[in-house]
Design a protein around this motif. Structure first.
Motif, mmCIF file in Angstrom:
data_model
loop_
_atom_site.group_PDB
_atom_site.id
_atom_site.type_symbol
_atom_site.label_atom_id
_atom_site.label_comp_id
_atom_site.label_asym_id
_atom_site.label_seq_id
_atom_site.Cartn_x
_atom_site.Cartn_y
_atom_site.Cartn_z
ATOM 1 N N ASP A 117 9.295 -3.132 1.883
ATOM 2 C CA ASP A 117 8.670 -2.434 3.014
ATOM 3 C C ASP A 117 7.192 -2.153 2.746
ATOM 4 O OD1 ASP A 117 11.095 -2.472 4.341
ATOM 5 O OD2 ASP A 117 11.521 -0.332 4.050
ATOM 6 N N THR A 118 6.880 -1.714 1.533
ATOM 7 C CA THR A 118 5.488 -1.403 1.175
ATOM 8 C C THR A 118 4.634 -2.662 1.198
ATOM 9 O OG1 THR A 118 6.255 0.445 -0.192
ATOM 10 C CG2 THR A 118 4.003 -0.324 -0.566
ATOM 11 N N LEU A 119 5.150 -3.740 0.646
ATOM 12 C CA LEU A 119 4.408 -5.003 0.655
ATOM 13 C C LEU A 119 4.202 -5.520 2.076
ATOM 14 C CD1 LEU A 119 6.114 -6.776 -2.378
ATOM 15 C CD2 LEU A 119 3.763 -5.897 -2.309
ATOM 16 N N LYS B 55 1.494 -3.790 3.880
ATOM 17 C CA LYS B 55 0.172 -4.209 3.396
ATOM 18 C C LYS B 55 -0.122 -5.663 3.777
ATOM 19 C CE LYS B 55 -0.423 -1.036 -0.407
ATOM 20 N NZ LYS B 55 -1.820 -0.768 -0.148
ATOM 21 N N LYS B 56 0.781 -6.262 4.573
ATOM 22 C CA LYS B 56 0.595 -7.617 5.122
ATOM 23 C C LYS B 56 0.659 -8.723 4.065
ATOM 24 C CE LYS B 56 -0.361 -5.990 9.270
ATOM 25 N NZ LYS B 56 0.771 -5.409 9.914
ATOM 26 N N HIS B 57 1.372 -8.480 2.979
ATOM 27 C CA HIS B 57 1.589 -9.532 1.991
ATOM 28 C C HIS B 57 2.724 -10.437 2.465
ATOM 29 C CE1 HIS B 57 -1.150 -7.804 -0.893
ATOM 30 N NE2 HIS B 57 -0.511 -6.643 -0.859
ATOM 31 N N GLU B 58 2.730 -11.657 1.980
ATOM 32 C CA GLU B 58 3.831 -12.590 2.252
ATOM 33 C C GLU B 58 4.869 -12.374 1.156
ATOM 34 O OE1 GLU B 58 4.602 -17.382 2.792
ATOM 35 O OE2 GLU B 58 2.550 -16.597 2.818
ATOM 36 N N GLU C 283 7.320 7.227 -6.134
ATOM 37 C CA GLU C 283 6.591 6.654 -7.271
ATOM 38 C C GLU C 283 6.544 5.128 -7.168
ATOM 39 O OE1 GLU C 283 6.548 6.936 -12.159
ATOM 40 O OE2 GLU C 283 8.002 8.132 -11.025
ATOM 41 N N VAL C 284 7.655 4.516 -6.761
ATOM 42 C CA VAL C 284 7.692 3.060 -6.564
ATOM 43 C C VAL C 284 6.644 2.661 -5.530
ATOM 44 C CG1 VAL C 284 9.073 1.147 -5.629
ATOM 45 C CG2 VAL C 284 10.112 2.766 -7.241
ATOM 46 N N LYS C 285 6.627 3.373 -4.406
ATOM 47 C CA LYS C 285 5.662 3.080 -3.344
ATOM 48 C C LYS C 285 4.229 3.183 -3.878
ATOM 49 C CE LYS C 285 6.678 4.925 0.578
ATOM 50 N NZ LYS C 285 6.820 5.881 1.703
ATOM 51 N N SER C 286 3.969 4.202 -4.670
ATOM 52 C CA SER C 286 2.638 4.407 -5.233
ATOM 53 C C SER C 286 2.259 3.292 -6.208
ATOM 54 C CB SER C 286 2.595 5.772 -5.937
ATOM 55 O OG SER C 286 1.363 5.957 -6.564
ATOM 56 N N ILE C 287 3.196 2.877 -7.049
ATOM 57 C CA ILE C 287 2.940 1.798 -8.012
ATOM 58 C C ILE C 287 2.622 0.498 -7.282
ATOM 59 C CG2 ILE C 287 4.031 0.324 -9.772
ATOM 60 C CD1 ILE C 287 5.577 2.949 -10.638
ATOM 61 N N ILE C 288 3.414 0.180 -6.275
ATOM 62 C CA ILE C 288 3.153 -1.039 -5.497
ATOM 63 C C ILE C 288 1.778 -0.957 -4.831
ATOM 64 C CG2 ILE C 288 3.934 -2.436 -3.532
ATOM 65 C CD1 ILE C 288 5.640 -2.682 -6.107
ATOM 66 N N GLY C 289 1.452 0.206 -4.293
ATOM 67 C CA GLY C 289 0.147 0.387 -3.681
ATOM 68 C C GLY C 289 -0.993 0.209 -4.666
ATOM 69 N N ASP C 290 -0.806 0.686 -5.884
ATOM 70 C CA ASP C 290 -1.845 0.563 -6.917
ATOM 71 C C ASP C 290 -2.078 -0.889 -7.333
ATOM 72 O OD1 ASP C 290 -2.184 3.288 -6.909
ATOM 73 O OD2 ASP C 290 -1.041 3.634 -8.769
ATOM 74 N N TYR C 291 -0.998 -1.666 -7.450
ATOM 75 C CA TYR C 291 -1.121 -3.035 -7.954
ATOM 76 C C TYR C 291 -1.345 -4.076 -6.848
ATOM 77 C CZ TYR C 291 0.021 -1.750 -12.724
ATOM 78 O OH TYR C 291 -0.032 -1.203 -13.988
ATOM 79 N N PHE C 292 -0.916 -3.760 -5.629
ATOM 80 C CA PHE C 292 -1.049 -4.732 -4.541
ATOM 81 C C PHE C 292 -1.770 -4.105 -3.347
ATOM 82 C CE2 PHE C 292 2.724 -6.004 -6.973
ATOM 83 C CZ PHE C 292 2.344 -7.268 -7.350
#
Length: 195
Positions: free
Chosen positions: A25-27, A30-33, A186-195
């Protein structure tokens, strides 16, 4: 970015599935494929057969698809439980069949396979989220954190992915709903930080 997300947990009600949902969902936001694979739902066959071992062989279409996706991915995210200090067998089979010579690594032309491989995955980052019922201190002291070594050194560094992050969540069996909600944030935040 193109991101491969690989989930390996048999129970659809598991916290691993909740992690994977937040990741995807987070990816997507952020419009990632996203290439998402729930290995159990897809009934991935983990058995590496002798005829698949060599580099230049014809692979089953399903394996070819996984190989094509992982080879063009800019990032890789793995979600799994810690079982006996290892990922589930289905995920180990995915590693064996997909992160293969010619896709994830190669040997120099002058090498007969005895030397150090050259990692060729395109991904610039790999993230592993895993759950555990072993306290972190015991994992470090008694076992040396085998999942950290496996994923960082034996797999991703071997395959040329230099940027690696792993987060273990636990103890799952005694965790509360409030703790799990916090972990998912925390998962959402980590994904946001890296992607």
């Amino acid at each position: 970015m193109k991101i491969s997300v690989i989930l390996a947990h048999p129970n659809k009600e598991s916290f691993n599935h909740a992690i994977a949902k937040v990741v995807v969902d987070t990816l997507n936001k952020k419009k990632h494929e996203v290439y998402f694979h729930d290995l159990y739902a897809e009934e991935f066959d983990p058995l590496l057969l002798p005829e698949e071992i060599e580099e230049d062989v014809v692979l089953p279409d399903s394996i070819t698809n996984y190989c094509e996706e992982i080879s063009i991915s800019d990032g890789i995210i793995i979600v799994h439980p810690n079982w006996w200090g290892q990922p589930p067998a289905i995920l180990k089979g995915w590693i064996d069949r997909v992160l293969r010579v010619g896709i994830a690594y190669r040997f120099l032309d002058s090498d007969n396979g005895e030397g150090v491989p050259v990692g060729i995955l395109k991904a610039s980052i790999a993230i592993v989220f895993n759950t555990s019922n072993t306290p972190r201190e015991r994992e470090q002291k008694d076992f040396g954190d085998p999942l950290e070594v496996l994923w960082e050194k034996c797999i991703f560094e071997f395959c040329g992915v230099k940027n690696f992050y792993r987060k273990m969540f636990g103890i799952m069996v005694t965790s509360t709903n409030a703790q799990r909600k916090k972990w998912l944030e925390e998962v959402k935040s980590i994904i946001g930080d890296y992607f």
